[in-house]
Motif scaffolding. Structure first.
Motif, PDB file in Angstrom:
ATOM      1  N   MET A 233      14.810  36.535  55.358  1.00 18.96           N
ATOM      2  CA  MET A 233      13.467  36.286  55.862  1.00 18.96           C
ATOM      3  C   MET A 233      12.795  37.621  56.201  1.00 18.96           C
ATOM      4  SD  MET A 233      14.387  34.798  59.687  1.00 18.96           S
ATOM      5  CE  MET A 233      12.685  34.748  60.200  1.00 18.96           C
ATOM      6  N   GLU A 234      11.449  37.588  56.224  1.00 20.14           N
ATOM      7  CA  GLU A 234      10.675  38.796  56.466  1.00 20.14           C
ATOM      8  C   GLU A 234      10.133  38.797  57.901  1.00 20.14           C
ATOM      9  OE1 GLU A 234      10.329  41.294  54.284  1.00 20.14           O
ATOM     10  OE2 GLU A 234      11.633  40.179  52.917  1.00 20.14           O
ATOM     11  N   ALA A 235      10.043  39.982  58.487  1.00 18.82           N
ATOM     12  CA  ALA A 235       9.502  40.133  59.830  1.00 18.82           C
ATOM     13  C   ALA A 235       8.697  41.418  59.903  1.00 18.82           C
ATOM     14  CB  ALA A 235      10.617  40.133  60.870  1.00 18.82           C
ATOM     15  N   LYS A 236       7.761  41.476  60.845  1.00 14.91           N
ATOM     16  CA  LYS A 236       6.921  42.654  61.019  1.00 14.91           C
ATOM     17  C   LYS A 236       7.654  43.703  61.841  1.00 14.91           C
ATOM     18  CE  LYS A 236       2.362  40.471  60.700  1.00 14.91           C
ATOM     19  NZ  LYS A 236       1.077  40.213  61.403  1.00 14.91           N
ATOM     20  N   CYS A 237       7.509  44.945  61.405  1.00 12.77           N
ATOM     21  CA  CYS A 237       8.064  46.083  62.121  1.00 12.77           C
ATOM     22  C   CYS A 237       6.889  46.962  62.550  1.00 12.77           C
ATOM     23  CB  CYS A 237       9.041  46.858  61.230  1.00 12.77           C
ATOM     24  SG  CYS A 237       9.853  48.234  62.045  1.00 12.77           S
TER      25      CYS A 237
ATOM     26  N   ILE B 263      18.813  32.155  70.815  1.00 17.73           N
ATOM     27  CA  ILE B 263      17.842  32.780  71.723  1.00 17.73           C
ATOM     28  C   ILE B 263      16.966  33.780  70.974  1.00 17.73           C
ATOM     29  CG2 ILE B 263      17.595  34.276  73.744  1.00 17.73           C
ATOM     30  CD1 ILE B 263      20.156  33.012  74.835  1.00 17.73           C
ATOM     31  N   LEU B 264      17.582  34.628  70.133  1.00 13.61           N
ATOM     32  CA  LEU B 264      16.812  35.603  69.358  1.00 13.61           C
ATOM     33  C   LEU B 264      15.822  34.916  68.430  1.00 13.61           C
ATOM     34  CD1 LEU B 264      19.677  38.115  68.461  1.00 13.61           C
ATOM     35  CD2 LEU B 264      17.847  38.468  70.114  1.00 13.61           C
ATOM     36  N   SER B 265      16.244  33.815  67.816  1.00 12.56           N
ATOM     37  CA  SER B 265      15.363  33.077  66.916  1.00 12.56           C
ATOM     38  C   SER B 265      14.178  32.487  67.668  1.00 12.56           C
ATOM     39  CB  SER B 265      16.147  31.960  66.217  1.00 12.56           C
ATOM     40  OG  SER B 265      17.234  32.479  65.481  1.00 12.56           O
ATOM     41  N   ARG B 266      14.439  31.965  68.847  1.00 16.57           N
ATOM     42  CA  ARG B 266      13.352  31.389  69.648  1.00 16.57           C
ATOM     43  C   ARG B 266      12.362  32.464  70.084  1.00 16.57           C
ATOM     44  NH1 ARG B 266      12.773  26.424  72.154  1.00 16.57           N
ATOM     45  NH2 ARG B 266      10.731  26.336  73.172  1.00 16.57           N
ATOM     46  N   LEU B 267      12.876  33.614  70.490  1.00 11.97           N
ATOM     47  CA  LEU B 267      11.993  34.715  70.889  1.00 11.97           C
ATOM     48  C   LEU B 267      11.110  35.152  69.721  1.00 11.97           C
ATOM     49  CD1 LEU B 267      14.477  36.866  73.007  1.00 11.97           C
ATOM     50  CD2 LEU B 267      12.598  35.472  73.869  1.00 11.97           C
TER      51      LEU B 267
ATOM     52  N   SER C 231       4.798  47.105  59.100  1.00 17.32           N
ATOM     53  CA  SER C 231       5.422  46.966  57.785  1.00 17.32           C
ATOM     54  C   SER C 231       6.336  45.758  57.799  1.00 17.32           C
ATOM     55  CB  SER C 231       6.215  48.240  57.438  1.00 17.32           C
ATOM     56  OG  SER C 231       7.227  48.480  58.410  1.00 17.32           O
ATOM     57  N   GLU C 232       6.673  45.281  56.627  1.00 17.04           N
ATOM     58  CA  GLU C 232       7.542  44.128  56.494  1.00 17.04           C
ATOM     59  C   GLU C 232       8.974  44.596  56.238  1.00 17.04           C
ATOM     60  OE1 GLU C 232       6.856  40.844  56.721  1.00 17.04           O
ATOM     61  OE2 GLU C 232       4.743  41.178  57.222  1.00 17.04           O
ATOM     62  N   ILE C 233       9.914  44.046  56.991  1.00 16.82           N
ATOM     63  CA  ILE C 233      11.325  44.336  56.759  1.00 16.82           C
ATOM     64  C   ILE C 233      12.082  43.023  56.614  1.00 16.82           C
ATOM     65  CG2 ILE C 233      11.240  46.507  58.046  1.00 16.82           C
ATOM     66  CD1 ILE C 233      12.678  45.086  60.341  1.00 16.82           C
ATOM     67  N   SER C 234      13.222  43.084  55.972  1.00 12.58           N
ATOM     68  CA  SER C 234      14.039  41.896  55.736  1.00 12.58           C
ATOM     69  C   SER C 234      15.091  41.772  56.834  1.00 12.58           C
ATOM     70  CB  SER C 234      14.707  41.978  54.360  1.00 12.58           C
ATOM     71  OG  SER C 234      15.520  40.842  54.130  1.00 12.58           O
TER      72      SER C 234
ATOM     73  N   GLY D 145      16.662  33.170  62.390  1.00  6.29           N
ATOM     74  CA  GLY D 145      15.914  32.011  61.896  1.00  6.29           C
ATOM     75  C   GLY D 145      16.568  30.682  62.199  1.00  6.29           C
ATOM     76  N   ARG D 146      17.336  30.580  63.265  1.00  8.89           N
ATOM     77  CA  ARG D 146      18.011  29.339  63.623  1.00  8.89           C
ATOM     78  C   ARG D 146      17.096  28.404  64.421  1.00  8.89           C
ATOM     79  NH1 ARG D 146      23.617  28.867  63.378  1.00  8.89           N
ATOM     80  NH2 ARG D 146      24.710  30.730  62.623  1.00  8.89           N
ATOM     81  N   ASP D 147      17.428  27.115  64.354  1.00  6.51           N
ATOM     82  CA  ASP D 147      16.719  26.139  65.177  1.00  6.51           C
ATOM     83  C   ASP D 147      17.183  26.272  66.628  1.00  6.51           C
ATOM     84  OD1 ASP D 147      15.376  25.121  62.964  1.00  6.51           O
ATOM     85  OD2 ASP D 147      16.967  23.666  62.530  1.00  6.51           O
ATOM     86  N   TYR D 148      16.277  25.934  67.547  1.00  2.00           N
ATOM     87  CA  TYR D 148      16.600  26.089  68.965  1.00  2.00           C
ATOM     88  C   TYR D 148      17.509  24.960  69.432  1.00  2.00           C
ATOM     89  CZ  TYR D 148      15.958  27.048  73.923  1.00  2.00           C
ATOM     90  OH  TYR D 148      16.174  27.356  75.237  1.00  2.00           O
TER      91      TYR D 148
END
Length: 205
Positions: free
Chosen positions: A1-5, A112-116, A13-16, A23-26
């Protein structure tokens, strides 16, 4: 998945990043379990109360068994009396430990990281470096990013970063090996360097 840096110059910029970590469900039940276990395992268990045998009182019978019209009574250390011992006193040897499987703990941290990240409270940055051990320089960098009450996670903490951040209120700086659920949840924002994110993925996959 892509995220902003994000960068200190305002560019993005976009990083993988790994979907299995970010990307987990809460899972609220799992998060509650690991938070409760973490807090319980941190208890020192130093509280102590006095039992009946620990009370320094006379063992003399307060009045005779019969003939007074009052209830029979023994020593003044009786737990039913004011100043008497506790019936089930707390002991310093009391064990508050909760066991959590390693796999459950890792999945809980990923949750927790995914939810944040989904709530835009987790931010990625190329690196967070302070050139001199000056608190003013550290605060200026946070103002550039427009972040308050933030936890900064880096691959490793150098002396400049530690000295410049230790007196700033509502700001925490830790390395990857010291991540815990309480620190992640108590701050409004979490700022992770790119190197730290890669190391987190290696540890939690």
């Amino acid at each position: 998945m892509e995220a902003k840096c994000i960068g200190f110059d305002g560019t993005t910029s976009e990083i993988s990043i790994s979907a299995s970590v970010f990307g987990r469900d809460y899972n609220e039940t799992l998060v509650h379990q690991i938070v409760t276990a973490y807090m319980s395992n941190a208890r020192r268990g130093t509280r102590a109360q006095k039992g009946r045998s620990d009370i320094t009182k006379s063992t003399h019978k307060l009045w005779r068994q019969k003939g007074t019209g009052r209830a029979r009574v023994g020593a003044a250390s009786n737990p039913l009396w004011r100043g008497g011992g506790r019936i089930f006193p707390s002991s310093p040897q009391e064990n508050f430990a909760h066991k959590v499987n390693r796999k459950m703990y890792r999945v809980g941290i990923c949750t927790i990281l995914s939810r944040l990240l989904s709530e835009n409270r987790l931010h990625l940055i190329e690196e967070f470096v302070v050139n001199t051990p000056k608190t003013k320089e550290f605060i200026n960098k946070l103002r550039t990013l427009d972040l308050t009450n933030v936890l900064i996670i880096t691959e490793e903490i150098d002396n400049n970063l530690y000295l410049s951040s230790r007196n700033v209120p509502m700001v925490g700086v830790i390395d990857v090996s010291h991540i815990d659920p309480i620190s992640l949840l108590k701050h409004n924002h979490v700022l992770i360097s790119r190197g730290a994110a890669t190391k987190i993925e290696e540890l939690l996959k």
